[in-house]
Design a protein around this motif. Structure first.
Motif, short mmCIF file in Angstrom:
data_model
loop_
_atom_site.label_atom_id
_atom_site.label_comp_id
_atom_site.label_asym_id
_atom_site.label_seq_id
_atom_site.Cartn_x
_atom_site.Cartn_y
_atom_site.Cartn_z
N PRO A 10 -6.62 -15.47 12.20
CA PRO A 10 -6.67 -14.15 12.80
C PRO A 10 -6.45 -13.03 11.77
O PRO A 10 -5.66 -13.15 10.86
CB PRO A 10 -5.52 -14.16 13.80
N VAL A 11 -7.22 -11.93 11.98
CA VAL A 11 -7.06 -10.69 11.21
C VAL A 11 -7.02 -9.57 12.23
O VAL A 11 -7.88 -9.50 13.11
CB VAL A 11 -8.25 -10.47 10.24
N ARG A 12 -6.01 -8.71 12.14
CA ARG A 12 -5.87 -7.62 13.12
C ARG A 12 -7.00 -6.61 12.98
O ARG A 12 -7.60 -6.47 11.90
CB ARG A 12 -4.52 -6.92 12.95
N ALA A 13 -7.28 -5.88 14.04
CA ALA A 13 -8.29 -4.82 14.00
C ALA A 13 -7.87 -3.77 12.98
O ALA A 13 -6.72 -3.35 12.95
CB ALA A 13 -8.44 -4.18 15.38
N GLY A 14 -8.79 -3.36 12.12
CA GLY A 14 -8.49 -2.39 11.07
C GLY A 14 -7.90 -3.02 9.83
O GLY A 14 -7.56 -2.33 8.88
N GLY A 15 -7.78 -4.35 9.83
CA GLY A 15 -7.16 -5.04 8.70
C GLY A 15 -8.05 -5.07 7.47
O GLY A 15 -9.26 -5.18 7.56
N THR A 16 -7.42 -4.97 6.29
CA THR A 16 -8.15 -5.09 5.04
C THR A 16 -8.18 -6.55 4.63
O THR A 16 -7.22 -7.29 4.84
CB THR A 16 -7.53 -4.24 3.93
N VAL A 17 -9.30 -6.96 4.05
CA VAL A 17 -9.48 -8.38 3.72
C VAL A 17 -10.10 -8.52 2.33
O VAL A 17 -10.52 -7.55 1.72
CB VAL A 17 -10.40 -9.07 4.76
N ALA A 18 -10.18 -9.74 1.88
CA ALA A 18 -10.84 -10.13 0.63
C ALA A 18 -10.12 -9.57 -0.59
O ALA A 18 -8.90 -9.56 -0.64
CB ALA A 18 -12.32 -9.78 0.65
N TRP A 19 -10.88 -9.09 -1.56
CA TRP A 19 -10.31 -8.69 -2.84
C TRP A 19 -9.60 -7.34 -2.79
O TRP A 19 -9.99 -6.47 -2.03
CB TRP A 19 -11.42 -8.59 -3.90
N ARG A 20 -8.59 -7.13 -3.65
CA ARG A 20 -8.01 -5.80 -3.88
C ARG A 20 -8.78 -5.09 -4.98
O ARG A 20 -8.89 -3.87 -4.97
CB ARG A 20 -6.55 -5.94 -4.35
N PHE A 21 -9.26 -5.86 -5.94
CA PHE A 21 -9.99 -5.32 -7.07
C PHE A 21 -11.27 -6.12 -7.26
O PHE A 21 -11.35 -7.27 -6.84
CB PHE A 21 -9.15 -5.40 -8.36
N VAL A 73 -12.56 -0.94 -18.45
CA VAL A 73 -11.48 -0.11 -17.91
C VAL A 73 -10.53 -1.01 -17.14
O VAL A 73 -10.75 -2.22 -17.03
CB VAL A 73 -12.04 0.99 -16.97
N GLY A 74 -9.49 -0.44 -16.57
CA GLY A 74 -8.54 -1.21 -15.77
C GLY A 74 -9.21 -1.77 -14.53
O GLY A 74 -10.41 -1.60 -14.32
N PRO A 75 -8.44 -2.42 -13.68
CA PRO A 75 -9.01 -3.00 -12.46
C PRO A 75 -9.68 -1.94 -11.59
O PRO A 75 -9.18 -0.83 -11.46
CB PRO A 75 -7.80 -3.59 -11.74
N ILE A 76 -10.83 -2.27 -11.03
CA ILE A 76 -11.58 -1.35 -10.18
C ILE A 76 -11.32 -1.74 -8.72
O ILE A 76 -11.69 -2.84 -8.29
CB ILE A 76 -13.08 -1.40 -10.50
N PRO A 77 -10.66 -0.85 -7.94
CA PRO A 77 -10.32 -1.20 -6.55
C PRO A 77 -11.55 -1.32 -5.65
O PRO A 77 -12.51 -0.57 -5.79
CB PRO A 77 -9.44 -0.04 -6.09
N ILE A 78 -11.49 -2.26 -4.72
CA ILE A 78 -12.52 -2.43 -3.69
C ILE A 78 -11.79 -2.51 -2.35
O ILE A 78 -10.69 -3.06 -2.27
CB ILE A 78 -13.38 -3.68 -3.95
N HIS A 79 -12.36 -1.90 -1.32
CA HIS A 79 -11.72 -1.87 -0.01
C HIS A 79 -12.69 -2.44 1.01
O HIS A 79 -13.81 -1.93 1.16
CB HIS A 79 -11.35 -0.42 0.35
N ILE A 80 -12.28 -3.50 1.70
CA ILE A 80 -13.09 -4.11 2.76
C ILE A 80 -12.23 -4.14 4.01
O ILE A 80 -11.13 -4.69 3.99
CB ILE A 80 -13.56 -5.53 2.38
N CYS A 81 -12.73 -3.54 5.09
CA CYS A 81 -11.96 -3.39 6.32
C CYS A 81 -12.79 -3.89 7.51
O CYS A 81 -13.99 -3.65 7.57
CB CYS A 81 -11.62 -1.90 6.49
#
Length: 159
Positions: free
Chosen positions: A90-101, A43-51
């Motif tokens: 630095p990464v702000r509080a609540g910031g998303t990091v790493a992969w998008r997919f 399938v298309g790209p599978i989203p992943i969310h890391i916060c």
């Protein structure tokens, strides 16, 4: 954001409590299954969310490793590494990091996420990570008032 509880790696995991937020041991999630709707490579790209709820200060870093495995039942071994990424502060509080997919190296239906920390001095932050339905870059990522707390998006007043 719609979150399927079966696709959550971490929900409030901290480095100080090895059983917090879905960890089976320090920095390691349990195996989660991808369904027929999320077939890697089919399938298309599978989203992943890391916060990161507490963010990272300059000089601090987290390394995320995604592992995958085959089988009809939950794997009992460590699996194979499918991708790894270091996130430096630095990464702000609540910031998303790493992969998008999910990385293209993922080709098997069982996934496990691990993280290790380096030079982290504060223990106020936690990790939320999940496979999600939609790519959250854009409106959610840039909204500094949106925080994820145990799977529930919450808006925080900004000064």
């Amino acid at each position: 954001m719609i979150i399927d509880s079966n696709l959550v790696f971490f929900d409030g995991a901290t480095k100080d409590d090895a059983t917090s937020g879905g960890q089976v041991s320090a920095g390691k999630s349990d195996w989660i299954p991808l369904t027929g709707f999320l077939n890697p490579g089919q399938v298309g790209p599978i989203p992943i969310h890391i916060c990161l709820s507490g963010g990272l200060k300059s000089g601090e870093s987290l390394t995320f490793t995604l592992k995958h495995a085959d089988g009809k039942e939950k794997p009992t071994d460590e699996g194979e590494e499918a991708g790894s990424m270091e996130v430096k502060g630095p990464v702000r509080a609540g910031g998303t990091v790493a992969w998008r997919f999910i990385p293209r190296g993922v080709t098997k239906p069982w996934l496990k996420l691990e993280f290790t920390d380096s030079n982290i001095t504060s223990s106020t932050g936690s990790v939320f990570a999940a496979i999600v339905r939609e790519d959250l870059t854009g409106s959610y990522q840039d909204n500094t008032g949106l925080l994820i707390d145990k799977g529930k998006p919450q808006y925080q007043a900004t000064t």
